[in-house]
Design an enzyme around this catalytic site. Structure first.
Site, PDB file in Angstrom:
ATOM      1  N   ARG A   1     -43.802  51.506  -1.014  1.00 15.29           N
ATOM      2  CA  ARG A   1     -44.145  50.618  -0.172  1.00 15.29           C
ATOM      3  C   ARG A   1     -42.946  50.410   0.960  1.00 15.29           C
ATOM      4  O   ARG A   1     -43.329  49.970   2.170  1.00 15.29           O
ATOM      5  CB  ARG A   1     -44.860  49.534  -0.762  1.00 15.29           C
ATOM      6  CG  ARG A   1     -45.950  49.640  -1.205  1.00 15.29           C
ATOM      7  CD  ARG A   1     -46.545  48.677  -2.133  1.00 15.29           C
ATOM      8  NE  ARG A   1     -46.114  48.744  -3.404  1.00 15.29           N
ATOM      9  CZ  ARG A   1     -46.014  48.180  -4.631  1.00 15.29           C
ATOM     10  NH1 ARG A   1     -46.680  47.062  -4.407  1.00 15.29           N
ATOM     11  NH2 ARG A   1     -45.416  48.393  -5.628  1.00 15.29           N
ATOM     12  N   GLU A  25     -38.313  46.721 -16.926  1.00 14.36           N
ATOM     13  CA  GLU A  25     -38.765  45.873 -18.074  1.00 14.36           C
ATOM     14  C   GLU A  25     -38.604  46.548 -19.199  1.00 14.36           C
ATOM     15  O   GLU A  25     -38.052  45.986 -20.647  1.00 14.36           O
ATOM     16  CB  GLU A  25     -40.089  45.366 -17.817  1.00 14.36           C
ATOM     17  CG  GLU A  25     -40.441  44.032 -18.450  1.00 14.36           C
ATOM     18  CD  GLU A  25     -41.835  43.677 -18.106  1.00 14.36           C
ATOM     19  OE1 GLU A  25     -42.390  44.075 -17.049  1.00 14.36           O
ATOM     20  OE2 GLU A  25     -42.492  42.669 -18.939  1.00 14.36           O
TER      21      GLU A  25
HETATM   22  P1  AMP Z   1     -38.072  43.748  -9.271  1.00 13.91           P
HETATM   23  O1  AMP Z   1     -37.044  44.993  -9.377  1.00 13.91           O
HETATM   24  O2  AMP Z   1     -38.058  43.225 -10.318  1.00 13.91           O
HETATM   25  O3  AMP Z   1     -37.396  42.954  -8.161  1.00 13.91           O
HETATM   26  O4  AMP Z   1     -39.317  44.535  -8.673  1.00 13.91           O
HETATM   27  C1  AMP Z   1     -39.605  44.834  -7.271  1.00 13.91           C
HETATM   28  C2  AMP Z   1     -40.359  46.053  -7.346  1.00 13.91           C
HETATM   29  O5  AMP Z   1     -41.435  45.979  -8.260  1.00 13.91           O
HETATM   30  C3  AMP Z   1     -40.667  46.227  -5.883  1.00 13.91           C
HETATM   31  O6  AMP Z   1     -40.745  47.523  -5.302  1.00 13.91           O
HETATM   32  C4  AMP Z   1     -42.168  45.513  -5.866  1.00 13.91           C
HETATM   33  O7  AMP Z   1     -42.926  46.578  -5.065  1.00 13.91           O
HETATM   34  C5  AMP Z   1     -42.836  45.795  -7.482  1.00 13.91           C
HETATM   35  N1  AMP Z   1     -43.562  44.343  -7.756  1.00 13.91           N
HETATM   36  C6  AMP Z   1     -42.817  43.634  -8.833  1.00 13.91           C
HETATM   37  N2  AMP Z   1     -43.467  42.789  -9.161  1.00 13.91           N
HETATM   38  C7  AMP Z   1     -44.546  42.908  -8.272  1.00 13.91           C
HETATM   39  C8  AMP Z   1     -45.975  42.183  -8.188  1.00 13.91           C
HETATM   40  N3  AMP Z   1     -46.020  40.861  -8.866  1.00 13.91           N
HETATM   41  N4  AMP Z   1     -46.720  42.524  -7.315  1.00 13.91           N
HETATM   42  C9  AMP Z   1     -46.378  43.628  -6.406  1.00 13.91           C
HETATM   43  N5  AMP Z   1     -45.559  44.396  -6.592  1.00 13.91           N
HETATM   44  C10 AMP Z   1     -44.322  44.143  -7.390  1.00 13.91           C
END
Ligand code: AMP
Length: 175
Positions: A58, A95
């Site tokens: 995205r 995760e």
């Molecule tokens: P993080 O590495 O935990 O900051 O996760 C970010 C990535 O995961 C981004 O590329 C987001 O598109 C996706 N992502 C994580 N949580 C969500 C959510 N609740 N809704 C949509 N996309 C998410």
């Protein structure tokens, strides 16, 4: 028009307990898409930016539009094995387990000013790795921009700890 109202929320996707913040409704709305891109880079309007880096997938859509807006080149940061030329790579924790992301090793020259773009920052693990990947090859990452912040997950602090200001447009509670 409120950008937050145009993001669609899908409960329990892709698994129970996750509120998936779906930006396809925002991308599909001409006015909202334009305004999002304008607002994301508003603090850097008029600054000289060499490259905009987008995180698969995205971040490509938003990042491409942002690059056009600030007259910069676009750099894709991808999951490993997708880019055809020589790459630099970094591992990061998800995760469950570990993943790796890559970019072309000649995509950003040392000292070039770069803005990182993705749709959403949650734990910040993805953005932190992308910033490190670019800093490792000498890029000057001047900002990281996201449409959505999930502040309870603390991602902003992780990126700011690398000396990179974070810009977000809307916040949602929870995961
Ligand atoms: P993080 O590495 O935990 O900051 O996760 C970010 C990535 O995961 C981004 O590329 C987001 O598109 C996706 N992502 C994580 N949580 C969500 C959510 N609740 N809704 C949509 N996309 C998410």
């Amino acid at each position: 028009m409120n950008i937050k109202d145009i993001v669609r929320t899908i409960p329990d996707y892709p698994k129970p307990g996750i509120m998936f913040r779906d930006i396809t409704t925002l991308l599909g709305n001409a006015q909202a898409f334009r305004r999002t891109v304008d607002e994301l880079v508003q603090p850097w309007a008029g600054s000289k930016i060499d490259k905009v880096a987008g995180i698969e997938a995205r971040g490509f859509i938003l990042g491409g539009a942002v690059a056009h807006q600030v007259s910069a080149g676009f750099v894709p940061i991808r999951k490993k094995g997708k880019l055809p030329f020589e790459t630099v790579r970094i591992a990061y924790s998800l995760e469950y387990g570990i993943d790796e992301m890559e970019m072309h090793k000649d995509a950003i020259a040392p000292g070039e000013k770069v803005i990182l773009v993705d749709d959403l920052i949650a734990t910040g693990g993805t953005a932190e790795a992308a910033v490190k990947l670019m800093q490792n090859i000498g890029a000057q990452v001047v900002a990281a921009c996201f449409v959505i912040d999930l502040p309870e997950l603390g991602g902003r602090a992780k990126v700011e700890a690398l000396g990179v200001p974070v810009r977000t447009l809307v916040e949602f509670e929870g995961h």
